[in-house]
Design a protein around this motif. Structure first.
Motif, short mmCIF file in Angstrom:
data_model
loop_
_atom_site.label_atom_id
_atom_site.label_comp_id
_atom_site.label_asym_id
_atom_site.label_seq_id
_atom_site.Cartn_x
_atom_site.Cartn_y
_atom_site.Cartn_z
N GLU A 152 0.84 -1.20 0.00
CA GLU A 152 0.00 0.00 0.00
C GLU A 152 0.88 1.25 0.00
O GLU A 152 1.95 1.28 0.64
CB GLU A 152 -0.90 -0.04 1.24
CG GLU A 152 -1.93 1.05 1.30
CD GLU A 152 -2.78 0.95 2.58
OE1 GLU A 152 -2.97 -0.16 3.11
OE2 GLU A 152 -3.24 2.01 3.04
N CYS A 192 -7.10 6.85 2.31
CA CYS A 192 -5.97 7.10 3.22
C CYS A 192 -4.71 7.52 2.45
O CYS A 192 -4.08 8.53 2.76
CB CYS A 192 -5.70 5.88 4.09
SG CYS A 192 -5.48 4.34 3.15
N CYS A 193 -4.37 6.73 1.41
CA CYS A 193 -3.11 6.97 0.69
C CYS A 193 -3.08 8.37 0.07
O CYS A 193 -2.05 9.04 0.07
CB CYS A 193 -2.89 5.93 -0.39
SG CYS A 193 -2.90 4.22 0.18
ZN LIG Z 1 -3.33 4.01 2.42
#
Ligand SMILES: [Zn+2]
Length: 675
Positions: free
Chosen positions: A331, A412-413
């Motif tokens: 991720e 999130c990323c």
């Molecule tokens: Zn993330």
């Protein structure tokens, strides 16, 4: 037996201690030594170091703004400014006026602080007034939100006993203080940590992500202690360590293998953050077994799931037992968090090996997680990835789109990626406990810092590294000043030279250590390090005997023809698929013991502002290869590597290899062709 990365309290001069004759009659001699780490004793007189009784700091972070990136690194930061980090407020629903960080009533969790943690630093590193001013709006809101008992931020988090979002905000405030000196931050944090101190054990890090990530909280507690010296912070530090999940015992276990979907310990981002916690607490406990324990975990994880180029391990949400080959993704959050862990451990231990780990991810894995214009990113990046499409025809833990480049879908990323490059830039140079400077991570930059008797020097680092093999450091100083210059020697060092003002230094650098050059430096002094990396072939015996090509800090991938295709988003913020237009199923026809016989450098050029794309590749290799007809795709995913060596009764071809960071479609672990 201590791990090689474990720091030494007493620094021995290990290999060389030489005096080199002066080049001018009025110059002092130059002393050269090789050391494992800068000394722990002493304490930098000009920059905030660890305060007793914490372990003294061998390396000290310089205030943000001391390091000015240049060249390709400046290019990345400018693209961030003009891309999804600088303009995220245009597209993120978490940065709107109904954010819980504004209203304090509704939801306000990790997303805004994730972004602000990098966005603010981007502004301070670039000295960009607009970004600094926009970041300040959110920082002021956090400062103003503080309640009488010290709590700050959205009340939902308080009611849920969830300290995690505030941990991220503390990093943003830490940087803000480093960049501006705003004294309010220190009193604000003191009040907040008093609030934490009064939380009963049962409610302090009771569970969920925060329990795994308590090391982040701990890191800022020590940062504040170094500035205020209030002893309650050390008591809080001990409790935070005790209440954080135990990262000293083995992360991998049979029990967790059985419940891998449920285990928070198997979540890739938790691992990349949590793994450093024993190292953070080591500053207070001063117990070397903590470093041994974190190193043992790193080794376990990388041996089981990280037998692949690029510095990451396969965890496409969680680690999945049995899924260990290079088509498992990492991720994007994991990449920037792993880099940050190694930057912290580098500072705490001084051990140069952590810089190698950070660079490996930064140069090889991180760039491919984003589109070349840094306006879109994806969730998962894998060393072998032949289609960044929007279908779910991939074998990952999560369903849905995970590898297409979409500015809209990766919650999130999209926010957390913001701190990757700015933090990297902030750790290129560090102060040392003996009032010197260390070139710790390498990239084109200029550092301005106080050294020796307090004089300010300005050192220019000119290089095409990691694409080039030479780094020139040019001294700028108003008057001659004596101080030690620590030059990191990468762990992949296999020969080269170091020269001062054109004369070779009688040095014998050791991989993974530092060369220390102590002299009275004067204006225009030029220190040059020249690497002579050979093309190496790494064999992965447990991963189908596959092979990967490395040269110095860079791994190399098959260049695959790219077709970019918009499938969603807007004209300004398109969601893009990246599809292959050329064959990818090649095995390398190489003797791993003699790579030079079949792999050669074809061309080199200077890196441009965005070197991380196929046509801009500053280095191009050619290699002999054969197609493996039986190696086919599984859905849109590359098929499992066939066990090698593989018989391939087809003609030899010459394929093009480019740096892994330039290749978003890539084969980086190849089947080995049978002779
Ligand atoms: Zn993330």
């Amino acid at each position: 037996m201590r791990n090689s990365l474990a720091p030494l309290f007493i620094i021995a001069v290990l290999a060389v201690s030489a005096l080199v004759g002066s080049q001018g009659a009025d110059e002092k001699t130059t002393a050269i030594a090789v050391v494992k780490t800068p000394p722990f004793a002493g304490g930098n007189r000009y920059y905030v170091s660890n305060r007793a009784p914490l372990l003294p700091s061998p390396l000290v972070k310089l205030p943000i703004g001391s390091i000015e990136p240049k060249g390709w690194l400046l290019g990345q930061l400018r693209l961030m400014r003009d891309g999804f980090t600088g303009r995220l407020a245009e597209i993120s629903r978490f940065l709107k006026d109904d954010s819980g960080w504004i209203t304090l009533k509704g939801k306000g969790w990790e997303e805004m602080p994730y972004w602000l943690k990098g966005y603010g630093d981007l502004g301070y590193v670039l000295k960009d007034k607009e970004i600094i001013s926009k970041a300040k709006r959110w920082l002021e809101l956090a400062l103003e939100s503080q309640q009488s008992d010290g709590y700050f931020g959205p009340v939902d988090n308080r009611e849920n006993h969830d300290l995690w979002p505030n941990m991220v905000m503390l990093f943003a405030l830490r940087s803000y203080h480093e960049a501006t000196g705003d004294a309010r931050v220190l009193s604000f944090m003191t009040r907040y940590f008093r609030y934490e101190k009064d939380i009963p054990d049962g409610e302090l890090l009771p569970g969920s992500w925060q329990k795994l990530r308590g090391g982040d909280n701990l890191e800022v507690v020590y940062w504040l202690y170094n500035r205020t010296g209030e002893s309650f912070l050390l008591d809080l530090g001990r409790r935070l360590h005790e209440r954080t999940s135990d990262w000293t015992s083995s992360v991998l276990s049979d029990q967790r293998d059985k419940n891998w979907e449920e285990s928070s310990f198997y979540h890739g981002v938790n691992i990349t953050m949590g793994i450093r916690e024993p190292g953070i607490y080591y500053q207070q406990a001063k117990d070397g077994t903590l470093i041994d324990a974190l190193e043992a975990n790193y080794k376990r994880i990388m041996e089981a799931y990280g037998r692949q180029p690029g510095g990451m391990f396969g965890a496409d949400e969680n680690i999945r037992p049995g899924y260990q080959d290079p088509r498992q993704g990492a991720e994007t959050c994991s990449m920037v968090e792993f880099m940050s862990s190694f930057e912290s451990l580098l500072k705490i231990t001084g051990a140069a090996g952590y810089a190698d780990r950070c660079e490996e991810i930064a140069f090889n894995s991180l760039p491919a997680s984003m589109t070349p214009d840094l306006k879109g990113l994806h969730y998962l990046t894998a060393p072998n990835l032949i289609s960044c499409d929007s279908t779910g025809e991939h074998d990952f833990q999560n369903g849905g789109t995970l590898v297409s480049y979409d500015p809209w879908s990766y919650r999130c990323c999209q926010h957390n990626v913001a701190f990757g490059w700015p933090y990297f830039a902030e750790h290129l140079w560090m102060g040392t406990s003996d009032d010197g400077l260390a070139a710790a991570l390498f990239a084109p930059s200029t550092v301005t810092a106080r050294v020796g008797d307090g004089a300010e020097v300005r050192i220019s680092e000119d290089t095409a590294y990691p694409f080039g093999d030479v780094i020139d450091f040019t001294m700028g100083t108003a008057k001659p000043v004596e101080f030690p210059f620590y030059l990191r020697i990468p762990s992949w060092w296999d020969g080269g030279s170091v020269s001062l003002n054109g004369e070779a230094l009688e040095a014998n650098p050791r991989p993974g250590e530092y060369l220390v050059i102590r002299r009275k430096w004067k204006e225009g002094d030029r220190l040059r390090i020249e690497f002579r990396p050979q093309i190496m072939v790494q064999t992965w015996p447990t991963i189908s005997n596959s092979v990967s090509v490395r040269r110095g800090p860079l791994w190399y991938s098959l260049k695959i023809g790219e077709q970019w295709r918009r499938y969603g988003g807007t004209d300004e913020w398109p969601a893009l698929e990246l599809l292959p237009t050329t064959a990818w199923n090649y095995g390398l026809d190489v003797d791993p013991l003699d790579p030079a016989a079949t792999i050669r450098i074809e061309s080199r050029k200077e890196p441009i502002d965005q070197p991380f794309e196929p046509e801009a590749s500053p280095i191009v290799l050619k290699a002999k290869a054969r197609k493996i007809p039986s190696w086919t795709a599984e859905g849109r995913m590359v098929g499992k590597l066939p066990p090698g060596p593989v018989a391939a009764d087809v003609a030899v071809e010459e394929i093009t290899l480019i740096p892994m960071g330039c290749a978003r479609l890539r084969i980086s672990s190849f089947p080995l062709v049978k002779k």
